[in-house]
Design a protein around this motif. Structure first.
Motif, PDB file in Angstrom:
ATOM      1  N   ASP A  99      42.432  44.137  57.858  1.00  0.00           N
ATOM      2  CA  ASP A  99      41.382  43.636  56.971  1.00  0.00           C
ATOM      3  C   ASP A  99      40.045  43.623  57.700  1.00  0.00           C
ATOM      4  N   ARG A 100      39.589  44.790  58.096  1.00  0.00           N
ATOM      5  CA  ARG A 100      38.290  44.948  58.757  1.00  0.00           C
ATOM      6  C   ARG A 100      37.889  46.413  58.672  1.00  0.00           C
ATOM      7  N   GLU A 101      36.673  46.691  59.029  1.00  0.00           N
ATOM      8  CA  GLU A 101      36.199  48.063  59.010  1.00  0.00           C
ATOM      9  C   GLU A 101      36.959  48.896  60.054  1.00  0.00           C
ATOM     10  N   PRO A 102      37.222  50.152  59.762  1.00  0.00           N
ATOM     11  CA  PRO A 102      37.954  50.984  60.735  1.00  0.00           C
ATOM     12  C   PRO A 102      37.134  51.219  61.993  1.00  0.00           C
ATOM     13  N   ASP A 103      37.829  51.460  63.092  1.00  0.00           N
ATOM     14  CA  ASP A 103      37.161  51.757  64.349  1.00  0.00           C
ATOM     15  C   ASP A 103      36.659  53.190  64.397  1.00  0.00           C
ATOM     16  N   LEU A 104      37.251  54.046  63.572  1.00  0.00           N
ATOM     17  CA  LEU A 104      36.833  55.445  63.541  1.00  0.00           C
ATOM     18  C   LEU A 104      37.024  55.978  62.125  1.00  0.00           C
ATOM     19  N   LEU A 105      36.012  56.667  61.623  1.00  0.00           N
ATOM     20  CA  LEU A 105      36.073  57.293  60.307  1.00  0.00           C
ATOM     21  C   LEU A 105      35.857  58.793  60.493  1.00  0.00           C
ATOM     22  N   LEU A 106      36.800  59.595  60.029  1.00  0.00           N
ATOM     23  CA  LEU A 106      36.724  61.041  60.174  1.00  0.00           C
ATOM     24  C   LEU A 106      36.854  61.702  58.811  1.00  0.00           C
TER      25      LEU A 106
ATOM     26  N   GLY B 143      50.446  66.207  59.640  1.00  0.00           N
ATOM     27  CA  GLY B 143      50.155  66.920  60.883  1.00  0.00           C
ATOM     28  C   GLY B 143      48.665  66.967  61.174  1.00  0.00           C
ATOM     29  N   ILE B 144      47.852  67.177  60.138  1.00  0.00           N
ATOM     30  CA  ILE B 144      46.393  67.180  60.310  1.00  0.00           C
ATOM     31  C   ILE B 144      45.925  65.828  60.841  1.00  0.00           C
ATOM     32  N   ALA B 145      46.477  64.742  60.286  1.00  0.00           N
ATOM     33  CA  ALA B 145      46.093  63.400  60.712  1.00  0.00           C
ATOM     34  C   ALA B 145      46.508  63.133  62.156  1.00  0.00           C
TER      35      ALA B 145
ATOM     36  N   PHE C  72      45.056  68.130  47.451  1.00  0.00           N
ATOM     37  CA  PHE C  72      44.909  69.518  47.039  1.00  0.00           C
ATOM     38  C   PHE C  72      44.214  70.331  48.128  1.00  0.00           C
ATOM     39  N   PRO C  73      44.725  71.518  48.418  1.00  0.00           N
ATOM     40  CA  PRO C  73      44.057  72.386  49.400  1.00  0.00           C
ATOM     41  C   PRO C  73      42.601  72.612  49.026  1.00  0.00           C
ATOM     42  N   GLY C  74      41.736  72.549  50.029  1.00  0.00           N
ATOM     43  CA  GLY C  74      40.306  72.706  49.814  1.00  0.00           C
ATOM     44  C   GLY C  74      39.563  71.389  49.745  1.00  0.00           C
ATOM     45  N   GLU C  75      40.295  70.284  49.575  1.00  0.00           N
ATOM     46  CA  GLU C  75      39.655  68.974  49.575  1.00  0.00           C
ATOM     47  C   GLU C  75      39.345  68.540  51.005  1.00  0.00           C
ATOM     48  N   THR C  76      38.571  67.465  51.120  1.00  0.00           N
ATOM     49  CA  THR C  76      38.262  66.878  52.426  1.00  0.00           C
ATOM     50  C   THR C  76      39.128  65.643  52.629  1.00  0.00           C
ATOM     51  N   LEU C  77      39.830  65.622  53.744  1.00  0.00           N
ATOM     52  CA  LEU C  77      40.705  64.501  54.080  1.00  0.00           C
ATOM     53  C   LEU C  77      39.898  63.451  54.824  1.00  0.00           C
ATOM     54  N   ARG C  78      39.866  62.235  54.302  1.00  0.00           N
ATOM     55  CA  ARG C  78      39.129  61.145  54.929  1.00  0.00           C
ATOM     56  C   ARG C  78      40.114  60.214  55.640  1.00  0.00           C
TER      57      ARG C  78
ATOM     58  N   ALA D 269      44.894  57.810  54.958  1.00  0.00           N
ATOM     59  CA  ALA D 269      44.263  59.070  54.605  1.00  0.00           C
ATOM     60  C   ALA D 269      44.037  59.093  53.103  1.00  0.00           C
ATOM     61  N   THR D 270      42.838  59.486  52.696  1.00  0.00           N
ATOM     62  CA  THR D 270      42.492  59.568  51.284  1.00  0.00           C
ATOM     63  C   THR D 270      41.785  60.882  51.010  1.00  0.00           C
ATOM     64  N   SER D 271      41.653  61.208  49.720  1.00  0.00           N
ATOM     65  CA  SER D 271      40.886  62.383  49.328  1.00  0.00           C
ATOM     66  C   SER D 271      39.437  61.973  49.100  1.00  0.00           C
ATOM     67  N   ALA D 272      38.548  62.506  49.927  1.00  0.00           N
ATOM     68  CA  ALA D 272      37.126  62.193  49.768  1.00  0.00           C
ATOM     69  C   ALA D 272      36.568  62.785  48.480  1.00  0.00           C
ATOM     70  N   ASP D 273      37.252  63.770  47.917  1.00  0.00           N
ATOM     71  CA  ASP D 273      36.773  64.446  46.712  1.00  0.00           C
ATOM     72  C   ASP D 273      37.202  63.744  45.430  1.00  0.00           C
ATOM     73  N   ARG D 274      38.167  62.827  45.517  1.00  0.00           N
ATOM     74  CA  ARG D 274      38.687  62.160  44.326  1.00  0.00           C
ATOM     75  C   ARG D 274      38.626  60.644  44.490  1.00  0.00           C
ATOM     76  N   ASP D 275      37.440  60.165  44.845  1.00  0.00           N
ATOM     77  CA  ASP D 275      37.184  58.719  44.915  1.00  0.00           C
ATOM     78  C   ASP D 275      38.179  57.989  45.815  1.00  0.00           C
ATOM     79  N   ASP D 276      38.463  58.579  46.956  1.00  0.00           N
ATOM     80  CA  ASP D 276      39.373  57.976  47.931  1.00  0.00           C
ATOM     81  C   ASP D 276      40.768  57.732  47.353  1.00  0.00           C
TER      82      ASP D 276
END
Length: 289
Positions: A168-175, A220-222, A250-256, A270-277
């Motif tokens: 319950d806090r902000e992440p230490d790293l956002l990619l 694996g990406i994560a 979906f392929p082509g999206e950005t993984l947050r 991990a969320t989809s940055a393209d679909r509102d997390d």
């Protein structure tokens, strides 16, 4: 009932051969997006066999070692299991690393079903597989949680709750990691040929606009991102991994990725940055020495 719980859990382990070489390792890493910065030594260590520091092997490669599409995914060959592929979802993955994976080897897998849980509307088959090296000693042990829709309600144990809420806090790293539109077509070359990841008609029949990315590819990406950014690129430090596949990507999206340092490891979502997390991976933990 298609799943005979007693028969499945009492059956002896299924033994299968597994072999791989550096080409398989390089293909796997390329399928995760390694080498996008083609002159960066940090990327070349995953994809160039003559790298000065030697070819690195991510521990998640163990799930496809031998070209099986997932070590331990012999669930349809297990005694007591007679299920339809269309009713199956990969719910979660856990990997224990006993020692670093070599870039080339001949090994053996031992696969069994230690438990089948009753979730009411679905059954969860827990499939455990150990990958043994050439010396017969374990390299990795993994557990796959396989949800089978429509096969619950048989009065069995619901199983343990293993949820891992995010801090319950902000992440230490956002990619934010962009992916290729052909990412699933690349990843399926590692051995998982489920048409859901390639055939538009199959994807539409499953309720998706287009083919989705393999959950194990996203995972694996994560894991590669954590290794690169927080472990100095040293994949041999990883000792344990786990995730829950909570949504499609979906392929082509950005993984947050949101990553927290918990003192004894790293936790992430991990969320989809393209679909509102929209959630993709939850309950993720990377433990390292």
């Amino acid at each position: 009932m298609p799943i005979d719980v007693d028969k499945a859990t009492s059956a002896p382990p299924v033994r299968a051969d597994a072999s791989w070489d550096d080409r398989d390792v390089r293909l796997y890493h390329l399928a995760l997006g390694a080498g996008a910065r083609e002159t960066d030594p940090a990327e070349l260590r995953y994809v160039y066999e003559r790298h000065a520091q030697g070819l690195r092997v991510l521990p998640t490669f163990g799930v496809v070692a031998g070209g099986t599409g997932g070590v331990g995914f012999q669930v349809f060959d297990q005694p007591g299991v007679d299920i339809d592929l269309a009713s199956v979802l990969h719910g979660g993955q856990e990997i224990t690393v006993h020692r670093p994976l070599p870039a080339a080897a001949r090994g053996t897998t031992l696969t069994r079903v230690p438990a089948v849980y009753d979730k009411g509307k679905a059954a969860v088959i827990v499939q455990e597989s150990t990958l043994l090296g050439e010396d017969g000693e374990p390299l990795i042990t993994q557990r796959n949680h396989i949800f089978v829709r429509g096969e619950g309600g048989f009065g069995g144990d619901r199983g343990p709750s293993d949820r891992l809420p995010a801090p319950d806090r902000e992440p230490d790293l956002l990619l934010e990691i962009p992916t290729l539109r052909q990412q699933a077509l690349l990843y399926r070359l590692t051995g998982d040929f489920n048409p859901l990841h390639a055939d538009p008609g199959t994807a539409r029949a499953a309720g998706y606009d287009r083919p989705i990315l393999h959950g194990l590819c996203t995972f694996g990406i994560a894991v590669k991102a954590v290794t690169d950014h927080l472990l100095g690129g040293d994949a041999t430090r990883v000792t344990h991994l786990r995730t829950r596949f909570s949504g499609v990507f979906f392929p082509g999206e950005t993984l947050r990725l949101r990553i927290w340092d918990t003192g004894d490891g790293h936790q992430l979502t991990a969320t989809s940055a393209d679909r509102d997390d929209a959630p993709v991976l939850t309950d993720v933990r990377v433990t390292a020495s």
